[in-house]
Design an enzyme around this catalytic site. Structure first.
Site, PDB file in Angstrom:
ATOM      1  N   HIS A 196     -43.879  72.138   1.265  1.00 49.54           N
ATOM      2  CA  HIS A 196     -42.426  72.093   1.497  1.00 49.54           C
ATOM      3  C   HIS A 196     -41.743  70.972   0.719  1.00 49.54           C
ATOM      4  CE1 HIS A 196     -44.277  69.234   4.211  1.00 49.54           C
ATOM      5  NE2 HIS A 196     -43.114  68.627   4.332  1.00 49.54           N
ATOM      6  N   ASP A 197     -42.518  70.052   0.148  1.00 48.81           N
ATOM      7  CA  ASP A 197     -41.944  68.925  -0.598  1.00 48.81           C
ATOM      8  C   ASP A 197     -42.114  69.046  -2.102  1.00 48.81           C
ATOM      9  OD1 ASP A 197     -41.005  67.495   1.588  1.00 48.81           O
ATOM     10  OD2 ASP A 197     -42.871  66.393   1.872  1.00 48.81           O
ATOM     11  N   ASP A 254     -47.421  70.331  13.132  1.00 52.17           N
ATOM     12  CA  ASP A 254     -47.112  69.105  12.409  1.00 52.17           C
ATOM     13  C   ASP A 254     -46.976  67.969  13.407  1.00 52.17           C
ATOM     14  OD1 ASP A 254     -46.253  67.614  10.052  1.00 52.17           O
ATOM     15  OD2 ASP A 254     -45.608  69.543   9.283  1.00 52.17           O
ATOM     16  N   ASP A 310     -28.606  84.308  12.521  1.00 54.45           N
ATOM     17  CA  ASP A 310     -27.813  83.077  12.397  1.00 54.45           C
ATOM     18  C   ASP A 310     -28.061  82.356  11.073  1.00 54.45           C
ATOM     19  OD1 ASP A 310     -30.322  82.001  12.768  1.00 54.45           O
ATOM     20  OD2 ASP A 310     -29.784  80.730  14.481  1.00 54.45           O
ATOM     21  N   GLU A 329     -51.515  63.547   5.870  1.00 49.25           N
ATOM     22  CA  GLU A 329     -50.747  63.376   4.628  1.00 49.25           C
ATOM     23  C   GLU A 329     -50.765  61.887   4.294  1.00 49.25           C
ATOM     24  OE1 GLU A 329     -46.296  64.319   2.867  1.00 49.25           O
ATOM     25  OE2 GLU A 329     -46.484  63.424   4.862  1.00 49.25           O
ATOM     26  N   ASP A 358     -35.636  84.992   9.697  1.00 46.29           N
ATOM     27  CA  ASP A 358     -34.602  84.856  10.729  1.00 46.29           C
ATOM     28  C   ASP A 358     -34.549  86.155  11.545  1.00 46.29           C
ATOM     29  OD1 ASP A 358     -32.310  84.415  12.223  1.00 46.29           O
ATOM     30  OD2 ASP A 358     -30.960  84.895  10.567  1.00 46.29           O
ATOM     31  N   ASP A 415     -36.767  81.410  12.421  1.00 46.64           N
ATOM     32  CA  ASP A 415     -37.060  81.037  13.807  1.00 46.64           C
ATOM     33  C   ASP A 415     -38.445  81.523  14.214  1.00 46.64           C
ATOM     34  OD1 ASP A 415     -36.632  83.832  14.328  1.00 46.64           O
ATOM     35  OD2 ASP A 415     -34.490  83.436  14.487  1.00 46.64           O
TER      36      ASP A 415
END
Length: 564
Positions: free
Chosen positions: A333-334, A102, A29, A260, A25, A33
């Site tokens: 990420h999963d 992605d 916030d 995927e 970040d 990003d």
């Protein structure tokens, strides 16, 4: 020359996946990003990776953390601006790296302009961009279950019909039967490629072809909602659609494509990745990711058997040999963190993280590193469901606790092992507040172990997991055998040791990995001929004169030798 030995830059690359929300970040916030990613490119350059894969940064209401896209050609406000993205792309290319985006085209957000128009009227020109069906006797059009639990259909009173959503109800599925929709998707892909990106990772791309009649799935146990996967996974027109995509868009660029594909087999993957078929470069498959799931599915956690892992990985290595290409990954990420899952995130964290990296990176295929994997980041164990943010995790908790009356402690045990949020806690940069991820309040809590496990510490320590990954990447650039060598499993039935050879142009390497917390005896099989013994890499101190025809491995020890 076989397809597996034909040189391609994407075969020789190592890919690093960034989950932008949790990476860095820059403005306080609490949300990672694009400027934060640009700030940290020197770190990735030092690691030595070739390609950065960016999880979605498009405009999104964030129902499923960016996988619900409301505008494919805009950047999510929380991540920055298109100018920030262009600055990132330029900085990546300046360092000799590539950027892969992605692509999420099985579904959009329900806030996408196409869906807003589609739901407005049965006569809308966008109506058939999505799957709409009337119900029957107040029931859904079929009995398919959403991936996130509950029905895969949502009633919309505007037109008194239901729309299909294989994921969240805010992620309506696109109807790829519609040629006009396909044209719009190809135009969008071309727009990004013309901006200079280097490829696409395609989200659940083998779901885009549904059996048009959308029939009920068999439900012998009378569950009500059941998986309709047989009617949308690797569906009837999937190869036609991907070949059209290649013809209309992909073949015009020198790019990397990876699809995927839950439920794909090696036989199907040969069709998806065969170069003469003009579809994709490689696929993500999930067979190895399900080896610690019991009969009740993902949340029904059981111990992984090493012999099962060897069988699965070997099936894919041999299945695509000479005619396709593998993608190699333990984390994304999963998925939960691999060192907590199949290593030891306590006493042997560093050694087991290195062993797992050795086992994977020495196989044939393109290796993927997920952010923090190169530090040996671990699963998190939040005490309360309130600390979790993942829609799948929260839906499952509600279903189990509120509807089925399961003990919350038992449910939390499964969450600690398998929640997607294990991968989504912020990247641990240093030992300052919030691991140096943000100066504000992070969108999800940082793993409390960040004072011990962080990038600043790892970069300084020559014996860290980070520097071991660096060495593996350097070896890959130096030795073609790591990329193009043929894989052969040995010691198939050994319950502790995963060992295999790689062979290329008269050279042979031997890879030996102890997957257990106990010592393990290695005995060279008779079929392996050894004419020399040169240590290439190891995760523990090794006596180079030790006779490797028979020796004892320490817990989680890994060694790679050149033997011919």
């Amino acid at each position: 020359m076989t397809q597996s030995t034909r040189r391609r830059w994407w075969k020789e690359s190592v890919v690093y996946q960034i989950y932008p929300r949790s990476f860095k970040d820059s403005d306080g916030d609490g949300i990672g990003d694009l400027k934060g990613i640009t700030e940290k490119l020197d770190y990735l350059e030092e690691l030595g990776v070739d390609v950065i894969w960016l999880s979605p940064v498009y405009q999104s209401p964030n129902d499923d953390n960016g996988y619900d896209i409301s505008d494919y050609r805009a950047i999510m406000d929380e991540f920055g601006t298109m100018a920030d993205w262009e600055e990132l792309l330029e900085a990546v290319h300046r360092r000799g790296m590539k950027l892969v985006m992605d692509l999420v085209v099985n579904h959009t957000s329900d806030e996408h302009a196409w869906f807003v128009a589609s739901r407005s009227s049965k006569d809308s020109p966008y109506r058939d961009y999505y799957w709409w069906r009337p119900g029957s006797d107040g029931k859904e059009p079929n009995n398919w279950e959403s991936m996130f639990s509950g029905s895969a259909w949502e009633y919309d009173e505007t037109t008194d019909e239901y729309f299909l959503h294989l994921f969240s109800k805010k992620q309506p599925d696109l109807n790829w039967e519609n040629p006009r929709l396909r044209r719009e998707i190809y135009e969008m892909m071309t727009w990004w490629l013309d901006k200079g990106i280097d490829g696409f990772r395609m989200d659940v791309i083998n779901f885009i072809s549904k059996v048009p009649k959308l029939p009920d799935a068999p439900d012998p146990e009378g569950k009500g909602y059941v998986s309709g996967a047989d009617f949308f996974m690797n569906g009837p027109r999937i190869h036609e659609f991907l070949q059209e995509m290649n013809r209309e868009v992909l073949h015009r660029y020198d790019i990397m494509t990876v699809g995927e594909m839950p439920g794909v087999t090696p036989e199907e993957a040969r069709l998806y990745t065969g170069e003469a078929r003009n579809e994709l470069n490689m696929v993500f498959q999930f067979e190895h990711m399900d080896l610690d799931s019991g009969p009740g599915g993902k949340w029904d956690v059981k111990p992984m058997k090493l012999t099962d892992l060897k069988r699965t990985m070997t099936r894919w290595q041999k299945g695509l040999e000479g005619c396709g290409w593998n993608s190699l990954y333990w984390n994304n990420h999963d998925q939960p963190r691999i060192v907590s899952r199949w290593g030891d995130d306590g006493e042997h964290r560093v050694v087991s993280a290195k062993m797992l990296a050795t086992c994977l990176h020495l196989m044939q295929g393109t290796p993927y590193i997920y952010q923090g994997e190169e530090l040996g980041m671990t699963n998190v164990q939040f005490d309360s469901i309130e600390d979790y943010r993942d829609i799948e995790t929260m839906n499952m908790y509600r279903e189990k606790v509120e509807k089925e009356g399961v003990d919350p402690t038992e449910v939390m045990r499964s969450i600690h092992k398998k929640s997607r949020d294990n991968a989504r806690t912020p990247m641990q940069w240093d030992d300052s507040a919030n691991g140096g991820f943000t100066s504000g309040t992070p969108w999800i809590r940082v793993n409390p172990n960040y004072p011990e496990i962080n990038a600043a510490q790892a970069v300084k320590d020559p014996d860290s997991v980070f520097h071991y990954y660096r060495r593996l990447i350097q070896l890959r650039k130096k030795y073609p055998i790591m990329v193009y060598g043929i894989y052969d499993l040995i010691l198939e039935d050994h319950e502790q040791i995963y060992a295999y050879t790689r062979s290329f142009k008269g050279e042979q390497w031997l890879v030996i990995c102890n997957f257990s917390g106990e010592e393990a005896d290695f005995q060279m099989p008779a079929e392996v001929e050894m004419t020399r013994q040169e240590l290439i890499i190891a995760n523990l101190e090794v006596d180079p004169t030790e006779n490797i025809s028979s020796f004892t491995l320490k817990p989680y020890e890994a060694r790679v030798y050149q033997i011919r």
